[in-house]
Design an enzyme around this catalytic site. Sequence first.
Site, short mmCIF file in Angstrom:
data_model
loop_
_atom_site.label_atom_id
_atom_site.label_comp_id
_atom_site.label_asym_id
_atom_site.label_seq_id
_atom_site.Cartn_x
_atom_site.Cartn_y
_atom_site.Cartn_z
CE1 TYR A 1 32.22 36.19 42.78
CE2 TYR A 1 32.48 38.29 42.14
CZ TYR A 1 31.69 37.13 42.82
OH TYR A 1 30.42 37.39 43.19
CG HIS A 2 40.24 39.41 42.38
ND1 HIS A 2 40.15 40.45 43.14
CD2 HIS A 2 39.27 39.61 41.31
CE1 HIS A 2 39.10 41.21 42.59
NE2 HIS A 2 38.80 40.88 41.38
#
Length: 538
Positions: A474-475
């Site tokens: 989730y980056h």
Amino acid sequence: MSTGSGSIGTYDYIIVGAGSAGCVLANRLTASGRHKVLLLEAGGRDLNPWIHIPIGYAKTFRNPRVNWMYETEPEPELNGRRIYQPRGKVLGGTSSINGLLYIRGQQEDFDLWRQLGNAGWSYADVLPYFKRAEDQQRGEDRLHGVGGPLAVSDQRETHPLCDAFINAGVEQGLPVNHDFNGDHQEGVGYFQTTSRNGRRCSTAVGYLNPARSRDNLHIETHAHVTRVQVDNGTAVGVEFTRNGTAISARASGEVILCGGAINSPQLLELSGIGNADILNDLGIPVVSHLPGVGENLQDHLQVRMVLRSKQPVTLNDATRSLLGKVKLGLEYALFRTGPLTVSAGYAAAFFKTDPSLVSPDIQVHFILFSSDKMGDQLHPFSGFTASICQLRPESRGTIHAVSADPFDAPSINVNYLTQEVDRLANINGLKKLRSILHADAMKPFLAEEMDPGAGVQSDDELLQFCRTVGTTVYHPVGTCSMGTGSNAVVTPELKVRGIAGLRVADGSIMPRLVSGNTNAPIVMIGEKASDLILADAQ
């Protein structure tokens, strides 16, 4: 809050997105009282109680009321799977639903940004902004600050399984590291978190709440921005919808996009700013040909190993019965301790897959529960998870609008594992993690390696495991990249090239992905952006 159509007036600054950077800017730009600021957020207020309980990220992971719930196109190197991409759609943005881990990245990351032509973004340049943001539980020193809006805390308590993992890392040659945001990142130890007294400290809590009472700050929730208005090469306002009503607002100073790596490039394209060929295909009138918009997408791939524990000390065990769940709730309610205070990584390791590397290229998240995939029901056995994350992937992807309709989700192509160096790093990262998990210190706890399992040993088998189970940490970053070259979208001052009065300040401006979790660097970007904006207002 507005209730009708038409214009809601003129503001000095309009901030699009009340997320990790947007809340920072809302606070800093209104602090003097001289500037009138409008903050627009597509989601609602952060009223869901699970937002504020650290382990609550598991409850908001697939909740459309607080989450955009994006997914990628079929990923060619991940067996054609679509990879779920959660993003915060609520005050605080993703800082309200993330795993709370406070990792800045390596000092070398920011020095590389500077080497790529971004004056003012070296580690020495950005360190004061990390310190200004921080309220460090351990106190102030040359690398850390106190009194800032963002609480940074140690884990509420240690855990024997985490201690065993740390000792196993030491057995395998890693140093104990008490501060992954210190002089060196390599080592094994406990994560710090963006929390205070067992409660999440999102940017909505830390930055926005103290500014809410200011007369010069106006907040609109459920405000989906559909277009930036550009007049003769200058951003002059935005259009948004709220409860189905079309509304506009004017900016006498600047419009600042803080929508993140997915929403900011899409909004630029919807506004006619992007690659002219893409815009023409979508039927969007071209305002400015800026071919880098939506390009340079980078993200961290996560490959999770699942282990069965000999001892019933995991969250799987604690939540197996109603009585266990009640006990957890009471412990949290009365003492703010226990598993409900745990972040999306409890212990961590940073290591090199090649000794010739200057700094670690793998991060490990160690957590006291297991499931088939994030957000799913926990396994019925005593289980825990350790995952690898390649810190500096070379694979690049894209994010682009699919139509002129602002309510159509954009097309996301991360292209995980398309570069050989990424495939090798993940294979070797799994080997190193496996050696840690099977070290002597883990023997009192390790009953069985469930995934990938003892039958998966060769490089080809490990790579296939990565392709089968790999997912995002989730980056996503990089899609409105900062720089001086022809593919840069914003200048080092975060100004959109070719358009006056328009900046981007969020993770999309990163020219290279940082070596760690992205929330802390995005808060830093918001802090630095506020100084850049206010300097131009003098």
